[in-house]
Write a protein that holds these residues in place. Structure first.
Motif, PDB file in Angstrom:
ATOM      1  N   LYS A 249      19.691  41.664 -25.498  1.00  0.00           N
ATOM      2  CA  LYS A 249      19.851  41.219 -26.873  1.00  0.00           C
ATOM      3  C   LYS A 249      21.313  41.044 -27.250  1.00  0.00           C
ATOM      4  CE  LYS A 249      17.560  41.818 -31.081  1.00  0.00           C
ATOM      5  NZ  LYS A 249      16.661  42.431 -32.014  1.00  0.00           N
ATOM      6  N   ASN A 250      22.171  41.525 -26.384  1.00  0.00           N
ATOM      7  CA  ASN A 250      23.577  41.635 -26.743  1.00  0.00           C
ATOM      8  C   ASN A 250      24.427  40.768 -25.823  1.00  0.00           C
ATOM      9  OD1 ASN A 250      26.174  42.502 -27.185  1.00  0.00           O
ATOM     10  ND2 ASN A 250      25.560  44.646 -27.460  1.00  0.00           N
TER      11      ASN A 250
ATOM     12  N   LEU B   4      13.887  36.521 -29.159  1.00  0.00           N
ATOM     13  CA  LEU B   4      14.780  37.637 -28.837  1.00  0.00           C
ATOM     14  C   LEU B   4      15.358  38.234 -30.116  1.00  0.00           C
ATOM     15  CD1 LEU B   4      16.188  39.218 -26.581  1.00  0.00           C
ATOM     16  CD2 LEU B   4      18.009  37.533 -26.637  1.00  0.00           C
ATOM     17  N   GLU B   5      15.750  37.362 -31.013  1.00  0.00           N
ATOM     18  CA  GLU B   5      16.371  37.801 -32.247  1.00  0.00           C
ATOM     19  C   GLU B   5      15.373  38.553 -33.124  1.00  0.00           C
ATOM     20  OE1 GLU B   5      17.898  35.021 -35.651  1.00  0.00           O
ATOM     21  OE2 GLU B   5      18.851  34.516 -33.747  1.00  0.00           O
ATOM     22  N   GLN B   6      14.153  37.996 -33.231  1.00  0.00           N
ATOM     23  CA  GLN B   6      13.210  38.524 -34.210  1.00  0.00           C
ATOM     24  C   GLN B   6      12.351  39.658 -33.682  1.00  0.00           C
ATOM     25  OE1 GLN B   6      11.038  35.055 -35.262  1.00  0.00           O
ATOM     26  NE2 GLN B   6      12.651  34.268 -36.598  1.00  0.00           N
TER      27      GLN B   6
ATOM     28  N   PRO C  52      15.939  33.239 -22.969  1.00  0.00           N
ATOM     29  CA  PRO C  52      17.239  33.257 -23.642  1.00  0.00           C
ATOM     30  C   PRO C  52      18.387  33.239 -22.626  1.00  0.00           C
ATOM     31  CG  PRO C  52      15.871  35.122 -24.324  1.00  0.00           C
ATOM     32  CD  PRO C  52      15.169  34.455 -23.206  1.00  0.00           C
TER      33      PRO C  52
ATOM     34  N   GLU D 272      15.365  32.059 -27.942  1.00  0.00           N
ATOM     35  CA  GLU D 272      16.428  32.811 -28.626  1.00  0.00           C
ATOM     36  C   GLU D 272      15.885  33.447 -29.905  1.00  0.00           C
ATOM     37  OE1 GLU D 272      19.316  33.395 -27.353  1.00  0.00           O
ATOM     38  OE2 GLU D 272      19.448  31.848 -25.798  1.00  0.00           O
ATOM     39  N   LEU D 273      15.038  32.713 -30.604  1.00  0.00           N
ATOM     40  CA  LEU D 273      14.444  33.258 -31.830  1.00  0.00           C
ATOM     41  C   LEU D 273      13.560  34.472 -31.533  1.00  0.00           C
ATOM     42  CD1 LEU D 273      13.391  30.163 -33.962  1.00  0.00           C
ATOM     43  CD2 LEU D 273      14.986  31.967 -34.609  1.00  0.00           C
TER      44      LEU D 273
ATOM     45  N   ARG E  50       7.751  32.888 -39.239  1.00  0.00           N
ATOM     46  CA  ARG E  50       8.102  32.929 -37.821  1.00  0.00           C
ATOM     47  C   ARG E  50       7.433  31.770 -37.078  1.00  0.00           C
ATOM     48  NH1 ARG E  50       6.461  35.148 -32.692  1.00  0.00           N
ATOM     49  NH2 ARG E  50       4.334  35.414 -33.423  1.00  0.00           N
TER      50      ARG E  50
END
Ligand code: ADP
Ligand code: MG
Length: 718
Positions: free
Chosen positions: A674-675, A649-651, A450, A646-647, A631
């Motif tokens: 994550k931020n 990281l998000e999930q 990410p 990125e997904l 997923r």
């Protein structure tokens, strides 16, 4: 207590403690203060077993015995059973749908159980309680503590052999209450704390170790996550600043020359490739050396970018020397890849009268050969090194053998590194010329991570994304296969095998000696799966087995057999570095897909991308929930690996990103990843400080310098 004093000077430690602390890297009081809990649990009243009542929430310590797995009588659901025993009595425990729990504990181990007591008629039991290993059964409790309200959160620390969570809890509390905190100065400048509303060091340490409620530890953790990223950024930004003050060769090719070269390529560049080339040429024109990272999926065409910019470099004469030539070196992670690049470069530069050298552990080559100008020839290393040193060979390709001390270039202007994460500042400095001129650096990677993570670990580099695939490229047809479609899929794959193609099967584990456990965990292992496929799915084919526990020669043997087509199926774990290029392998099966991150699955399927035939990836999932299938479906829709990263990281959160260890960021630091706003804030603040006070001379910045030195030493010790 002095924060920098050794733990053993302050506490009585047993040899066990000492060993464990050393293993965890904890030496000083300050180290211990920075050893944060991994989680918190509301503490429940602790009781002895003979005092338990139905329906109450409690904590009980005891020995666990009679562990077994079984099926429920009616619905045949998998369950685990056990009995918990303490000095006062015993109670049964049941876990539904979690048969593996019975395998996680040994008979007679001491555990702590948290949960609600269930009552059926007169019988008490625990159903699905939380359970964890404990060091000891605390003394039997005589009076019953039944607090009206649970008013504090109990921290859990990572345990290690010989040292318990409680040990940490107790000792950290002693430090916190000893006045030591008054001696600490906050490493984050006050201005920054205020700007982002972060608690001070003192407050944060208390809140993270002894929170009264969630609202305490959340801001404290945020602060320490910021602190970690901030210091990584500070270090990277400082490195960056240092590079900006160094000299490099200015390279300013004419656009005609470049056009001539790109027109010769057998394809038209993608817009992404053009932009990457432009980024690099832009850096070449500056006064200081380039530090750039080119990230692009496997097959996105990074080599062409390397070739074009190499051409720009070697056709630009060095300043004050119209007849000399600048030099390029291109480093690959394996010999196979170095050989491949050598071949590609020879093809790309053929007819241009450009010499290319190859240097690997197993020998050296030079192109063109005197006898046969369309071929390369083997030459002695000493000869190659002479030609590199006198500038006669402008392009040298190789493995890490390239950064040995005895290699001297005449005018090294440009270093290209393919997939070598560990190429650091030190190695780069070694390539520096005596006159202090640093080469431009291009690092290339196909590892999708990410953006926030890239900005952090590669904070000293500028980033270019190659996020577009060449047109007309075949994609891997990917299918997520639920359990009931397994047979059907094997039949399809059978057709491919029958027409002479080959197959990869990736399993999450190497082997599983306990068959019951394998079933319980529902995780396929390489050895078992290979045996099963041979026995009942593809008996007519030969199956090779590949994993990290094999010796180097064994691995090579297995790969050779597969490359030669003597084995048609290769059953492997994901950790095996498949520096393997078998265009005939068109299909990959990935077992236990829910155990992998999406980005990792994407990389795995990249192994069949090189095939000239249509390639297939079958993602076998045992996951039954809609969510887990959903997923995995992202694999069929995402445009590239970065999107998948990125997904992930998000999930699943930063902790789930594969390869986490190699980046040297703690679990807490990963929370910051994550931020994006936090990462950008840390980066901007670090940049600003380095900009106005590069050697940290201001009083406010003394402590920064000190910490960076420490950080550096720590890294060097490893
Ligand atoms: P990677 O980024 O994985 O290093 P390569 O540079 O090896 O990818 O390129 C993969 C293949 O794509 C090579 O065969 C190369 O010749 C081809 N290729 C590169 N760029 C283009 C393009 N713009 N159009 C078509 N094919 C291309
Ligand atoms: Mg490549």
């Amino acid at each position: 207590m002095n924060p920098n004093s050794l733990l053993e000077e302050n506490f009585r430690l047993t040899p066990f403690h000492k060993k464990s602390l050393q293993k965890l890297g904890l030496r000083t009081i300050l180290d211990l203060l920075y050893f944060f809990p991994v989680k918190y649990s509301s503490s429940l009243p602790q009781k002895n077993i003979n005092e338990l009542l139905g329906d109450e929430q409690v904590t009980v310590y005891g020995k666990i015995v009679n562990l077994e797995t079984g099926k429920t009588w009616k619905s045949k659901k998998a369950i685990a059973k056990a009995t918990l025993v303490d000095q006062t009595g015993k109670i049964k425990i049941l876990w539904m749908h979690q048969p593996y729990i019975a395998k996680m504990f040994r008979e007679n181990s001491i555990v702590r159980v948290n949960g609600k007591v269930s009552q059926k008629k007169d019988v008490l039991c625990f159903i699905n309680p939380e359970i964890e290993k404990a060091e000891e059964i605390p003394m039997p409790i005589l009076t019953l503590p039944t607090p009206a309200k649970v008013e504090f959160l109990e921290p859990t620390y990572r345990e290690s052999r010989g040292i318990s969570s409680r040990w940490f809890h107790y000792h950290v509390e002693r430090i916190l209450k000893s006045g030591t905190l008054d001696q600490l100065s906050d490493p984050i400048p006050k201005k920054i704390l205020e700007k982002y509303n972060l608690p001070s060091l003192r407050t944060s340490l208390i809140w993270i170790h002894m929170p009264k409620r969630e609202n305490d530890y959340i801001p404290a953790r945020k602060r320490f996550a910021f602190e970690e990223i901030f210091f990584i950024q500070l270090e990277k930004q400082r490195e960056r600043k240092e590079y900006e003050q160094k000299l490099s060769f200015k390279i300013n090719p004419t656009s005609n020359d470049l056009k001539f070269f790109t027109d010769r390529l057998p394809f038209k560049l993608t817009a992404s490739q053009e932009k990457s080339v432009a980024d690099i040429l832009g850096d070449f024109k500056k006064d200081y050396p380039m530090s750039r990272l080119l990230e692009g999926d496997v097959g996105s065409g990074k080599t062409a970018v390397a070739a074009i910019t190499s051409y720009a470099c070697i056709t630009t004469p060095p300043k004050d020397n119209r007849f000399g030539q600048l030099q390029v070196t291109y480093m690959a992670p394996t010999e196979i890849l170095a050989n491949q690049h050598f071949k590609t470069f020879i093809e790309t530069f053929s007819g241009l009268n450009i010499k290319v050298g190859l240097l690997t552990g197993s020998g050296c080559k030079k192109f063109p050969s005197k006898l046969n100008p369309s071929e390369a020839t083997v030459i002695p290393k000493s000869q190659l090194l002479r030609w590199v040193a006198n500038g006669e060979i402008p392009i040298l390709i190789g493995t890490h053998a390239l950064i040995q001390k005895n290699i001297k270039f005449k005018n090294l202007a440009y270093v290209i590194i393919d997939e070598q994460h560990r190429f650091g500042t030190k190695q780069r400095a070694e390539l520096r010329k005596k006159d202090g001129i640093l080469p431009h650096l291009l690092t290339m990677t196909a590892t999708p991570i990410p953006r926030t993570l890239a900005l952090t670990i590669y904070g000293d580099l500028d980033l270019t994304l190659l996020d577009q695939m060449p047109a007309g490229r075949k994609t891997v047809i990917t299918e997520v296969v639920p359990p009931n479609k397994r047979e059907e899929t094997y039949q399809k794959i059978g057709q491919e095998l029958k027409s002479g193609r080959q197959l990869f099967v990736i399993c999450p584990r190497i082997n599983e000696p306990d068959p019951e456990k394998e079933q319980a965990l529902n995780v396929k292992s390489v050895s078992e799966e290979a045996a099963r496929l041979k026995k009942s799915v593809f008996p007519e084919y030969e199956i090779g087995i590949l994993h990290s526990k094999l010796k180097k020669e064994e691995k090579e043997e297995v790969m050779k057999d597969f490359e030669a087509g003597e084995t048609q199926i290769l059953c492997a774990t994901s950790v095996v570095e498949v520096g393997i290029n078998v265009p005939n392998a068109t299909t990959i099966i990935i077992e236990g897909a829910e155990r992998f991150g999406l980005a990792q699955l994407h990389q795995l399927r990249g192994r069949v991308l090189r095939s000239s035939h249509q390639a297939y990836c079958y993602v076998f999932s045992e996951g039954k929930t809609q969510k887990s299938i959903q997923r995995l479906k992202a694999l069929t829709t995402a445009k590239n690996g970065f999107e998948l990263a990125e997904l992930d990281l998000e999930q699943r959160g930063a902790g789930e990103l594969s390869g986490k260890k190699q980046w040297g960021i703690s679990d807490l630091g990963m929370e910051a990843i994550k931020n994006i706003r936090m990462v950008e804030a840390a980066r901007n603040e670090a940049r600003e400080i380095v900009e106005i006070d590069p050697s940290f001379k201001e009083k406010d910045h003394f402590v920064l310098k000190e910490i960076l030195e420490k950080q550096k030493n720590k890294i060097h010790f490893e």
